[in-house]
Design a protein around this motif. Structure first.
Motif, PDB file in Angstrom:
ATOM      1  N   LYS A  95       0.959   2.557  -0.750  1.00  0.00           N
ATOM      2  CA  LYS A  95       0.594   3.417  -1.881  1.00  0.00           C
ATOM      3  C   LYS A  95       1.586   4.573  -2.023  1.00  0.00           C
ATOM      4  O   LYS A  95       2.036   4.885  -3.117  1.00  0.00           O
ATOM      5  CB  LYS A  95      -0.840   3.939  -1.723  1.00  0.00           C
ATOM      6  CG  LYS A  95      -1.302   4.770  -2.895  1.00  0.00           C
ATOM      7  CD  LYS A  95      -2.745   5.206  -2.788  1.00  0.00           C
ATOM      8  CE  LYS A  95      -3.049   6.143  -3.969  1.00  0.00           C
ATOM      9  NZ  LYS A  95      -4.450   6.450  -4.115  1.00  0.00           N
ATOM     10  N   GLN A  99       3.860   4.828  -5.342  1.00  0.00           N
ATOM     11  CA  GLN A  99       3.587   5.952  -6.233  1.00  0.00           C
ATOM     12  C   GLN A  99       4.848   6.805  -6.430  1.00  0.00           C
ATOM     13  O   GLN A  99       5.063   7.336  -7.510  1.00  0.00           O
ATOM     14  CB  GLN A  99       2.448   6.793  -5.636  1.00  0.00           C
ATOM     15  CG  GLN A  99       1.724   7.662  -6.632  1.00  0.00           C
ATOM     16  CD  GLN A  99       0.682   6.888  -7.440  1.00  0.00           C
ATOM     17  OE1 GLN A  99      -0.339   6.491  -6.909  1.00  0.00           O
ATOM     18  NE2 GLN A  99       0.953   6.694  -8.722  1.00  0.00           N
ATOM     19  N   ILE A 107      -2.859   3.512  -8.561  1.00  0.00           N
ATOM     20  CA  ILE A 107      -3.015   2.626  -7.405  1.00  0.00           C
ATOM     21  C   ILE A 107      -4.338   2.905  -6.701  1.00  0.00           C
ATOM     22  O   ILE A 107      -4.668   4.055  -6.405  1.00  0.00           O
ATOM     23  CB  ILE A 107      -1.854   2.796  -6.403  1.00  0.00           C
ATOM     24  CG1 ILE A 107      -0.524   2.449  -7.087  1.00  0.00           C
ATOM     25  CG2 ILE A 107      -2.064   1.908  -5.167  1.00  0.00           C
ATOM     26  CD1 ILE A 107       0.696   2.585  -6.210  1.00  0.00           C
ATOM     27  N   ALA A 109      -6.094   1.804  -3.157  1.00  0.00           N
ATOM     28  CA  ALA A 109      -5.708   1.175  -1.891  1.00  0.00           C
ATOM     29  C   ALA A 109      -6.928   1.071  -0.985  1.00  0.00           C
ATOM     30  O   ALA A 109      -7.599   2.084  -0.736  1.00  0.00           O
ATOM     31  CB  ALA A 109      -4.620   2.006  -1.226  1.00  0.00           C
TER      32      ALA A 109
END
Ligand code: ATP
Ligand code: ZN
Length: 290
Positions: A95, A99, A107, A109
Motif C-alpha cells: 500500500k 500510494q 487502496i 489493504a
C-alpha cells in the motif's frame, strides 16, 4: 507531486498523457474510464504485487489487496518489495509503495487469510461493496499459490456471479498460466483442473516442505499478462485470453477456452450455467421475434 486528472490538458509531465495516447491512437475508446474501475487482488506475492504496481501505474481508480504474509528476505529474488520492508505485512508494504507511485489511487489493504470463515465473509463483502462508490468490484484476480485459497475465490465468485482471473506459476518456475473465469460461461476452477496443477494431488498443490523455485522473470511475465487482460476487460478492447499458458523453456504459448463442466461439483457453478444458458435462449428468441 500529484497526478493531474486525465481529462485535463495533456502535458508532457502528466503521467496520464502517455496513457491517453492509447485513446488518440484508436486502441481504446475511453481510457479515462480506468479511474472509475476497481480491482480486487488476492495474494500480493511474486505475481500479485507486480500486477498491483502495473494497475496502479495504469491509473486504476481503486485497488483492494488481501494477503496474510509478511515481507521476508527470501522474497528478494522477486520484484517489487525491498529489504527495507522486511517484517512489514505485505499488504501494508505494498500500500505504501503503490500510494506513493500514484497518490490518486484508493487502496484498501487487508492482512487476512481469505480461507477462514471471517476472511471469506470479508472477501464476499468487499467483492459486493468494495467498488469505487460502494458498488460491486469490477474484477477479482487470484495471485495465490495454493489450492485452498483458489477454491475459496472460486466459490465466492461463483456465488456472486463475479468475473475473475486465476493465475499460477509452476514449482520449477518454467511454466505459468492465466485463466479468465466468467461464471456459467467458461470453466470454473472446480470444473477442470488447470494446467499448472495437473501433476499434483489436489490437496497438496502447494506441497509442504518443498521449496518452490521462483524467478522474477516468469512472475513478471505472468503479472504482465494479467494486467494486460485486466485492461482489455475493464476498458473493453481487444480479445480476452481465456486460458493463456506459457512454457518458458520453449517460449511456447497456447491460448484456448474451456467450456464449463455440466457436472461441476460446485452447485453455484451449475446454477450460473443454467442461468446463462436460459439467457442465451431468451436472446435467440428475442432476435427471432424481431
Ligand atoms: P514462496 O511460497 O515461494 O515463499 P510466496 O509465499 O510469497 O512465495 P507467491 O506465489 O509469491 O508465494 O505469492 C502468493 C501470495 O499469496 C503470498 O504472498 C501468500 O501470502 C498469499 N496467499 C496465499 N494464500 C492466501 C490466503 N488464504 N489468504 C491471503 N493470502 C494468501
Ligand atoms: Zn464449475
Amino acid at each position: 507531486q500529484k497526478y493531474k486528472g486525465m481529462s485535463e490538458e495533456v502535458k508532457d509531465d502528466n503521467p496520464y498523457s502517455r496513457l491517453m495516447a492509447l485513446k488518440r491512437m484508436g486502441v481504446v475508446q475511453n481510457y479515462e474510464k480506468i479511474r472509475d474501475c476497481s480491482v480486487l487482488v488476492v495474494g500480493v506475492g511474486g505475481v500479485g504485487s507486480v500486477l498491483a504496481e502495473m494497475l496502479t501505474r495504469c491509473g486504476l481508480g481503486k485497488l483492494i489487496i488481501y494477503d496474510y504474509d509478511k515481507v521476508e528476505l527470501a522474497n528478494m529474488n522477486r520484484l517489487f518489495y525491498t529489504p527495507q520492508q522486511v517484517g512489514l505485512s505485505k499488504v501494508d508494504a505494498a500500500k505504501g509503495t503503490l500510494q506513493s507511485i500514484n497518490p490518486e489511487i484508493t487502496i484498501e489493504a487487508y492482512n487476512m487469510n481469505i480461507t477462514t470463515n471471517n476472511g471469506f465473509e470479508h472477501l464476499l463483502d468487499r467483492i459486493k461493496n468494495g467498488g469505487n462508490n460502494g458498488e460491486r468490484i469490477n474484477l477479482v484476480v487470484s495471485c495465490v499459490d495454493n489450492y485452498a485459497a483458489r477454491m475459496a475465490i472460486n466459490t465466492a465468485c461463483n456465488e456472486l456471479d463475479q468475473n475473475w482471473f486465476e493465475s499460477g506459476v509452476s514449482e520449477d518456475a518454467m511454466s505459468a498460466h492465466i485463466q479468465i473465469m466468467i461464471p456459467g460461461e467458461t470453466a470454473c476452477f472446480a470444473c477442470a483442473t488447470p494446467l499448472a496443477v495437473v501433476e499434483s494431488n489436489e490437496h497438496t498443490i502447494k506441497r509442504e516442505g518443498v521449496c518452490a523455485a521462483s524467478l522474477p522473470t516468469t512472475m513478471g511475465i505472468t503479472a504482465g499478462f494479467l494486467a494486460q487482460n485486466a485492461l482489455k476487460f475493464l476498458l473493453d478492447f481487444g480479445d480476452l485470453a481465456f486460458v493463456l499458458a506459457y512454457n518458458a523453456k520453449a517460449d511456447f504459448f497456447t491460448n484456448y477456452m474451456i467450456k464449463p463442466n455440466s457436472e461441476c461439483k460446485e452447485s453455484e457453478c451449475r446454477k450460473r450455467q443454467a442461468e446463462k444458458a436460459s439467457k442465451k435462449q431468451e436472446n435467440i428468441l428475442e432476435r427471432l421475434e424481431q
